[in-house]
Design a protein around this motif. Structure first.
Motif, PDB file in Angstrom:
ATOM      1  N   TYR A  67      26.043  60.503  52.031  1.00  0.00           N
ATOM      2  CA  TYR A  67      24.592  60.395  52.024  1.00  0.00           C
ATOM      3  C   TYR A  67      24.172  59.267  52.956  1.00  0.00           C
ATOM      4  N   PRO A  68      23.298  59.540  53.925  1.00  0.00           N
ATOM      5  CA  PRO A  68      22.924  58.468  54.861  1.00  0.00           C
ATOM      6  C   PRO A  68      22.051  57.412  54.187  1.00  0.00           C
ATOM      7  N   MET A  69      22.159  56.205  54.702  1.00  0.00           N
ATOM      8  CA  MET A  69      21.459  55.100  54.057  1.00  0.00           C
ATOM      9  C   MET A  69      19.943  55.296  54.108  1.00  0.00           C
ATOM     10  N   GLU A  70      19.462  55.848  55.195  1.00  0.00           N
ATOM     11  CA  GLU A  70      18.007  55.973  55.323  1.00  0.00           C
ATOM     12  C   GLU A  70      17.477  57.192  54.584  1.00  0.00           C
ATOM     13  N   GLY A  71      18.318  57.904  53.932  1.00  0.00           N
ATOM     14  CA  GLY A  71      17.886  59.125  53.274  1.00  0.00           C
ATOM     15  C   GLY A  71      18.128  60.308  54.169  1.00  0.00           C
ATOM     16  N   PRO A  76      22.593  59.282  46.221  1.00  0.00           N
ATOM     17  CA  PRO A  76      22.662  58.388  47.378  1.00  0.00           C
ATOM     18  C   PRO A  76      23.917  57.544  47.491  1.00  0.00           C
ATOM     19  N   LEU A  77      24.603  57.279  46.414  1.00  0.00           N
ATOM     20  CA  LEU A  77      25.770  56.407  46.568  1.00  0.00           C
ATOM     21  C   LEU A  77      27.013  57.143  47.033  1.00  0.00           C
ATOM     22  N   ARG A  78      26.925  58.467  47.148  1.00  0.00           N
ATOM     23  CA  ARG A  78      28.048  59.184  47.754  1.00  0.00           C
ATOM     24  C   ARG A  78      28.122  58.792  49.226  1.00  0.00           C
ATOM     25  N   LYS A  79      29.327  58.745  49.731  1.00  0.00           N
ATOM     26  CA  LYS A  79      29.504  58.218  51.080  1.00  0.00           C
ATOM     27  C   LYS A  79      28.829  59.075  52.138  1.00  0.00           C
ATOM     28  N   TRP A 121      14.135  63.602  52.961  1.00  0.00           N
ATOM     29  CA  TRP A 121      13.685  62.503  52.115  1.00  0.00           C
ATOM     30  C   TRP A 121      13.210  61.308  52.941  1.00  0.00           C
ATOM     31  N   ARG A 122      13.716  61.194  54.162  1.00  0.00           N
ATOM     32  CA  ARG A 122      13.401  60.009  54.957  1.00  0.00           C
ATOM     33  C   ARG A 122      11.898  59.865  55.140  1.00  0.00           C
ATOM     34  N   ASN A 123      11.249  60.974  55.444  1.00  0.00           N
ATOM     35  CA  ASN A 123       9.817  60.896  55.713  1.00  0.00           C
ATOM     36  C   ASN A 123       8.998  61.376  54.527  1.00  0.00           C
ATOM     37  N   TYR A 124       9.626  61.371  53.401  1.00  0.00           N
ATOM     38  CA  TYR A 124       8.951  61.842  52.205  1.00  0.00           C
ATOM     39  C   TYR A 124       7.789  60.930  51.866  1.00  0.00           C
ATOM     40  N   VAL A 125       6.668  61.544  51.602  1.00  0.00           N
ATOM     41  CA  VAL A 125       5.541  60.791  51.089  1.00  0.00           C
ATOM     42  C   VAL A 125       5.106  61.520  49.842  1.00  0.00           C
ATOM     43  N   LEU A 136      15.618  57.037  40.519  1.00  0.00           N
ATOM     44  CA  LEU A 136      14.908  57.794  41.539  1.00  0.00           C
ATOM     45  C   LEU A 136      13.969  58.788  40.881  1.00  0.00           C
TER      46      LEU A 136
END
Ligand code: SF4
Lengths: 404, 224, 163
Positions: free
Chosen positions: C142-146, C137-140, C150-154, C129
């Motif tokens: 942490y949501p899959m979509e971020g 992210p692999l911690r439980k 971070w989800r809408n990170y550009v 990353l």
């Protein structure tokens, strides 16, 4: 001496850093290598991966195991067959499931065809990187024939998703065996042709021999697997070491190199293609349509998805489909397995931890490309920049698998 | 002047032109200069294969022997953006890779077109995950989307044909104003440099000493 | 195989917390503090010269992160799995990257995605990353979509085109 010449003598040559990538340094995906150069000599190299990290492991923990299979296609996208059959076998090991004999034979054929397809693509891109464009077209013509076979098997030419937990997605159409037979009977022609074009070609030898050398001890220390490991003279192939799918019954050889350079890796892959053809030919003889593809006992019905044509015509199969898709194979909670296959790139391992449901608690893939690529700094230290390209190509990394 | 342009379609051809035409028996093309240029452009697209993952393999198959993109005059794939006018983005764009996509797009000379090949490029596709950009149109404008995972080579060839149509239809804006796609922003300091990567390279080189704290080797990146 | 475990047991008394056997595979559960010693012994004296994989698993209910090593001897074809449970608050374990070169990137991957610290690792940075990513992210949890940010990170450079 003129003023200019004197100036030129005083010129300082500095060590510079050059950035290769991440946009396709050598047609092998989004790999970035930071090279520290003295003139043209590579002093050190630092590969930077992760440009294709798609979070497959995280996704795999959020989907049922049946749903993970299409994602494995996109890992090593040069040989999707071996990935999804590999995952299916790992899950079968985790839940302790036995597939039928015919399924085993069919899987062997699929995986060896996948190896052929993968090595052909490697041949195309490796030759292209080193500057031999013709081989690209030869290899792709051949690959298209394998695509045709895959398309008849699975309906997709490229991302096949053909492996299923407990079996395969569907039975082969009538007469596919004969088609595969005719195909493999002539497959060696292209390989021979490329062999003639390259193996004793002066340019090819100059660009590959003694380039990207690694010793056997170092290779084992770096965890190399697959052709790069065998090129150093280590006879290690999981198909022989821990036979799965009945590989011990087939008569094939493991080619082993001695110098550990790009040229040996090339020779080994060429020989592996020939051996794959041999395996497919033997396996086709064992193919027996009278054996069912799926086991018939009621316990194992809870594991595999029934084939589509039966789902659409039989009530109880529809019910099975529904139950398996929603509840799926129950993985034992807290139990873990590691299962590895000899994928075209090397050891493709699956580390699965059960969760008590049909979703894996943890799904880790040991990606051969990732670990092979780690040895790149050792391989190209002291080489020229152009050798760097040849070395990356000969390692055959697939970034989709490397970064997952 | 023997050339008649379509800009004045109503005017009669003059006698001289008619006579000339009869002599060459129709072997003359009438058209506006822009149309002629568009036609030339349409049949010699130079794609820039921005191959990111699986779709890139199908893109290679499209160029190779069976599908043979050369039939459409677009086989001259160049890996440098400066020589190209059609960007084919093939594969999953991750957030780590996004800046490279943007930069490569910006470096392409005008006019330029973009094909988003595959569902990953189009919408993020099956990878609804933390590291994937959910559709490349967040970053660069797209002309043709090709769904499929991966799309068959025929589908991408069709997309190339669509681009060819668009090339013919598009208004020919004077240079410098053609910024419907954004433009290359060269050495704009706002633009910033590539994220520096601490490579940890500590090579010992004979006769060369890195000055303490000198960032020389870090500056080696292309900074736009 | 049995004598390997016996020698480990006699050499490191109390280090092995548990021996699990499943589907013909053995797992040694080893105390976190002594993993490196056990692995070093396996490599140097027992001929486990090949490190196949390093992985990890997060168990939020138990409050632990497992780090898993898969070692193999290419000569005798034996394979052994070493698992060590680390507390979630402070997941630290000693590196083995000096024992096997393979471990370098594998440990970096575990650090990046799972957030386990490997003391003594020469170059512990994120590998998959970008450097400005936060969380593991692999911690439980942490949501899959971020997560929301971070989800809408550009990436900053590409931002203005969105308007
Ligand atoms: S659309 Fe499918 S084939 Fe194309 S890059 Fe995405 S996952 Fe791969």
């Amino acid at each position: 001496m003129t003023e200019m010449n004197r100036e030129r003598l005083d010129l300082n040559t500095d060590v510079i850093t050059v950035n290769m990538g991440p946009q396709h340094p050598s047609t092998h995906g989004v790999l970035r290598v930071v090279l520290k150069l003295d003139g043209e000599v590579v002093l050190s190299a630092v590969p930077d991966v992760g440009y294709l990290h798609r979070g497959i492991e995280k996704i795999a923990e959020n989907k049922t195991l049946h749903q993970v299979i299409p994602y494995t296609d996109r890992m090593d996208y040069l040989s999707p067959m071996s990935n999804n059959i590999g995952l299916a076998m790992a899950v079968e090991k985790l839940i302790g499931f036995q597939i039928t004999e015919r399924c085993r034979v069919m899987r062997v054929i699929c995986m060896e065809l996948a190896r052929l397809a993968s090595h052909l693509l490697w041949l195309a891109t490796d030759a292209l990187d080193v500057g031999a464009g013709t081989v690209y077209f030869y290899a792709f013509t051949e690959r298209e024939k394998i695509y045709d076979i895959f398309e008849k098997m699975s309906g997709a030419r490229f991302t096949v998703s053909y492996g299923r937990i407990g079996g395969l997605a569907r039975d082969w159409p009538e007469g596919l065996e004969r088609e595969i037979e005719t195909y493999v009977a002539q497959a060696h022609k292209t390989i021979d042709e490329c062999d003639k074009l390259l193996t004793r070609n002066k340019i090819w030898i100059d660009r590959n021999q003694d380039v990207g050398v690694i010793s056997a001890e170092k290779a084992i220390d770096m965890g190399l697997s697959g052709p790069p490991l065998r090129a150093c003279g280590v006879e290690w192939d999981l198909r022989k070491a821990y036979p799965y799918l009945g590989y011990e019954r087939y008569d094939f050889e493991i080619p082993v190199g001695e110098h550990g350079d790009c040229y040996d890796r090339y020779l080994i892959r060429m020989e592996e293609m020939r051996q794959s053809i041999r395996i497919v030919q033997q396996a086709l003889k064992e193919m027996d349509r009278s054996i069912p593809l799926f086991p018939e006992d009621p316990e194992s019905r809870k594991v595999f998805l029934p084939p589509k044509d039966r789902v659409l015509t039989k009530m109880e199969e529809l019910i099975h489909q529904f139950i398996v898709a929603t509840e799926g194979p129950k993985t034992p909670k807290g139990k873990e397995i590691y299962f590895a296959i000899e994928a075209p790139k090397g050891e493709l391992g699956f580390y699965l931890v059960g969760s008590g449901t049909n979703v894996a608690h943890r799904c880790h893939f040991r990606a051969p490309s990732y670990i092979n690529l780690q040895a790149l700094p050792i391989l190209i230290k002291g080489a020229m920049v152009a050798d760097c390209v040849a070395t990356i190509a000969s390692l055959d990394p697939v970034m989709g698998e490397c970064d997952r | 002047m023997g050339v008649k342009t379509l800009d004045q379609p109503d005017q009669e051809l003059d006698r001289q032109t008619r006579e000339d035409l009869q002599m060459v028996k129709g072997g003359v093309i009438f058209g506006s200069l822009s149309k002629l240029v568009d036609m030339a452009r349409k049949n010699s697209l130079w794609p820039m294969p921005f191959g990111l993952s699986c779709c890139a393999i199908e893109m290679m198959a499209m160029v190779a022997s069976r599908y043979d993109l050369a039939r459409f005059g677009a086989e001259a794939m160049r890996f440098t953006p400066r020589q190209c006018d059609l960007m084919i983005v093939a594969g999953t764009l991750t957030k780590k890779m996004a800046y490279a996509a943007k930069r490569i797009y910006d470096q392409m000379p005008e006019p330029k077109w973009v094909i988003a090949m595959g569902v990953c490029t189009t919408t993020g596709g099956m990878f609804n995950a933390y590291s994937v950009v959910q559709g490349i149109d967040h970053i660069i404008p797209v002309d043709v989307y090709v769904p499929g995972c991966p799309p068959r080579p025929e589908a991408v060839i069709y997309a190339v044909m669509k681009i060819q149509d668009q090339v013919m239809k598009e208004k020919w804006a004077p240079l410098g104003k053609r910024s419907h796609h954004g433009h290359y922003r060269g050495r704009d300091p706002k633009y910033g440099a590539l994220p520096l990567l601490d490579t940890g390279v500590k090579a010992e080189v004979k006769g060369y000493q890195e000055e303490p704290g000198s960032p020389t080797w870090r500056k080696g990146y292309y900074t736009g | 195989m049995a004598d390997v475990i016996q020698t480990v047991q006699s050499k490191f008394p109390g280090a092995i917390l548990e021996i699990v056997e499943y589907q013909g595979e053995r797992t040694l559960v080893v105390q976190p503090g002594r993993v490196r010693a056990v692995l070093g012994h396996l490599k140097q004296s027992e001929g486990f010269n090949f490190l196949a994989d390093i992985s990890s698993a997060h168990w939020p209910e138990e409050g632990r992160i497992d780090v898993v090593y898969i070692v193999r001897s290419l000569k005798s074809r034996e394979q052994l799995r070493i698992r060590t449970p680390l507390p979630i608050e402070d997941p630290v374990v000693e590196t083995v990257s000096d024992l096997w070169g393979t471990a370098d990137w594998l440990e970096r991957e575990v650090y990046d995605l799972m957030g386990v610290q490997f003391t003594g690792h020469p170059d512990l940075r994120r590998i998959m990353l970008p450097e400005d990513f936060e969380g593991h992210p692999l911690r439980k949890e942490y949501p899959m979509e971020g997560d929301d940010e971070w989800r809408n990170y550009v990436p900053p450079e590409t931002r203005e085109n969105r308007e």
